[in-house]
Write a protein that holds these residues in place. Structure first.
Motif, short mmCIF file in Angstrom:
data_model
loop_
_atom_site.label_atom_id
_atom_site.label_comp_id
_atom_site.label_asym_id
_atom_site.label_seq_id
_atom_site.Cartn_x
_atom_site.Cartn_y
_atom_site.Cartn_z
N ILE A 221 -0.45 3.61 -8.57
CA ILE A 221 -0.38 4.51 -7.41
C ILE A 221 -1.20 3.93 -6.25
CG2 ILE A 221 -1.06 6.77 -6.51
CD1 ILE A 221 -0.32 7.90 -9.32
N PHE A 222 -2.41 3.51 -6.55
CA PHE A 222 -3.26 2.94 -5.50
C PHE A 222 -2.65 1.67 -4.92
CE2 PHE A 222 -7.16 5.07 -7.58
CZ PHE A 222 -6.90 6.24 -6.92
N GLN A 223 -2.06 0.84 -5.77
CA GLN A 223 -1.42 -0.39 -5.29
C GLN A 223 -0.24 -0.05 -4.39
OE1 GLN A 223 -2.46 -3.65 -5.67
NE2 GLN A 223 -0.91 -3.97 -4.10
N GLU A 224 0.54 0.93 -4.76
CA GLU A 224 1.68 1.35 -3.93
C GLU A 224 1.20 1.84 -2.56
OE1 GLU A 224 3.73 4.31 -6.21
OE2 GLU A 224 4.48 2.85 -7.66
N GLN A 225 0.09 2.55 -2.54
CA GLN A 225 -0.45 3.04 -1.27
C GLN A 225 -0.95 1.88 -0.40
OE1 GLN A 225 -0.09 6.21 -0.14
NE2 GLN A 225 1.16 6.19 -1.99
N ARG A 226 -1.62 0.93 -1.02
CA ARG A 226 -2.06 -0.27 -0.27
C ARG A 226 -0.87 -0.98 0.33
NH1 ARG A 226 -6.47 -1.82 -4.40
NH2 ARG A 226 -4.68 -2.13 -5.73
N ASP A 227 0.17 -1.18 -0.47
CA ASP A 227 1.37 -1.88 0.00
C ASP A 227 2.05 -1.11 1.13
OD1 ASP A 227 0.84 -3.76 -1.95
OD2 ASP A 227 2.41 -3.03 -3.32
N PHE A 228 2.13 0.22 1.01
CA PHE A 228 2.75 1.06 2.03
C PHE A 228 2.00 0.95 3.35
CE2 PHE A 228 2.99 5.16 4.24
CZ PHE A 228 4.35 5.25 4.45
N ILE A 229 0.69 1.07 3.30
CA ILE A 229 -0.13 1.00 4.51
C ILE A 229 -0.04 -0.39 5.13
CG2 ILE A 229 -2.51 1.05 5.38
CD1 ILE A 229 -2.97 3.36 3.36
N ASP A 230 -0.13 -1.42 4.30
CA ASP A 230 -0.05 -2.79 4.80
C ASP A 230 1.30 -3.05 5.48
OD1 ASP A 230 -1.06 -5.43 5.19
OD2 ASP A 230 0.17 -6.10 3.51
N LYS A 231 2.38 -2.58 4.87
CA LYS A 231 3.71 -2.76 5.45
C LYS A 231 3.82 -2.07 6.81
CE LYS A 231 8.59 -1.95 4.52
NZ LYS A 231 9.58 -1.39 3.59
N ASN A 232 3.29 -0.86 6.91
CA ASN A 232 3.34 -0.14 8.18
C ASN A 232 2.49 -0.82 9.26
OD1 ASN A 232 5.13 2.19 7.92
ND2 ASN A 232 3.75 2.75 6.26
N LEU A 233 1.30 -1.26 8.90
CA LEU A 233 0.45 -1.95 9.87
C LEU A 233 1.08 -3.28 10.29
CD1 LEU A 233 -3.06 -1.25 8.35
CD2 LEU A 233 -2.11 -0.29 10.46
N ALA A 234 1.77 -3.95 9.37
CA ALA A 234 2.41 -5.22 9.69
C ALA A 234 3.61 -5.04 10.62
CB ALA A 234 2.84 -5.94 8.41
N SER A 235 4.12 -3.83 10.70
CA SER A 235 5.28 -3.59 11.57
C SER A 235 4.88 -3.32 13.03
CB SER A 235 6.10 -2.41 11.04
OG SER A 235 5.42 -1.19 11.25
#
Length: 146
Positions: free
Chosen positions: A110-124
């Motif tokens: 769950i924590f990894q999914e949240q990191r990935d989600f936030i990183d993807k949004n910031l990268a956009s």
């Protein structure tokens, strides 16, 4: 995720360069100019400029006509890169230790999914996006006469 003053000022610094350096032939921007306009302590801004130069996001020019410019097009610099340059990994949670192994594995995913989600949004979101929004907000609204 906590955004520190270092990261916030780094973003202001890079956005200022994106806004002021509209073209490839734009002159380098002096740190004093940015420090005064964005209310950033000058000595802190010097440290940020050195860090941003060391990670390849800006380039500096010495001399009277010197200053700083983005090393890449603002379209290619995203918020994720800037945050990782100043803070390290986004949401650096430690491994889940203790407790039930199954629950720990689930929480870790769950924590990894949240990191990935936030990183993807910031990268956009790029500096170009922010600079364009800032330019639009600074431009006076068109006046219509009847």
């Amino acid at each position: 995720m906590k955004i520190t003053s270092k990261t916030l000022y780094s973003l202001h610094f890079l956005c200022a360069l994106a806004i002021k350096g509209k073209t490839a032939s734009s002159k380098p921007v002096h740190l004093r100019e940015i420090a005064e306009e964005y209310d950033i302590p000058f000595k802190f801004l010097e440290q940020i400029a050195i860090l941003m130069k060391s990670v390849g996001l800006v380039k500096g020019t010495r001399g009277k006509a010197g200053g700083y410019q983005l090393a890449e097009a603002p379209e290619s610099i995203d918020l994720s890169r800037v945050i990782k340059a100043t803070e390290g990994e986004i949401l650096p949670w430690a491994d889940i230790a203790g407790g039930d192994a199954v629950t720990g594995d689930i929480l870790q995913r769950i924590f990894q999914e949240q990191r990935d989600f936030i990183d993807k949004n910031l990268a956009s979101i790029t500096l170009s996006d922010i600079a364009e929004k800032a330019r639009q907000q600074r431009e006076p609204a068109p006046m219509f006469y009847l």
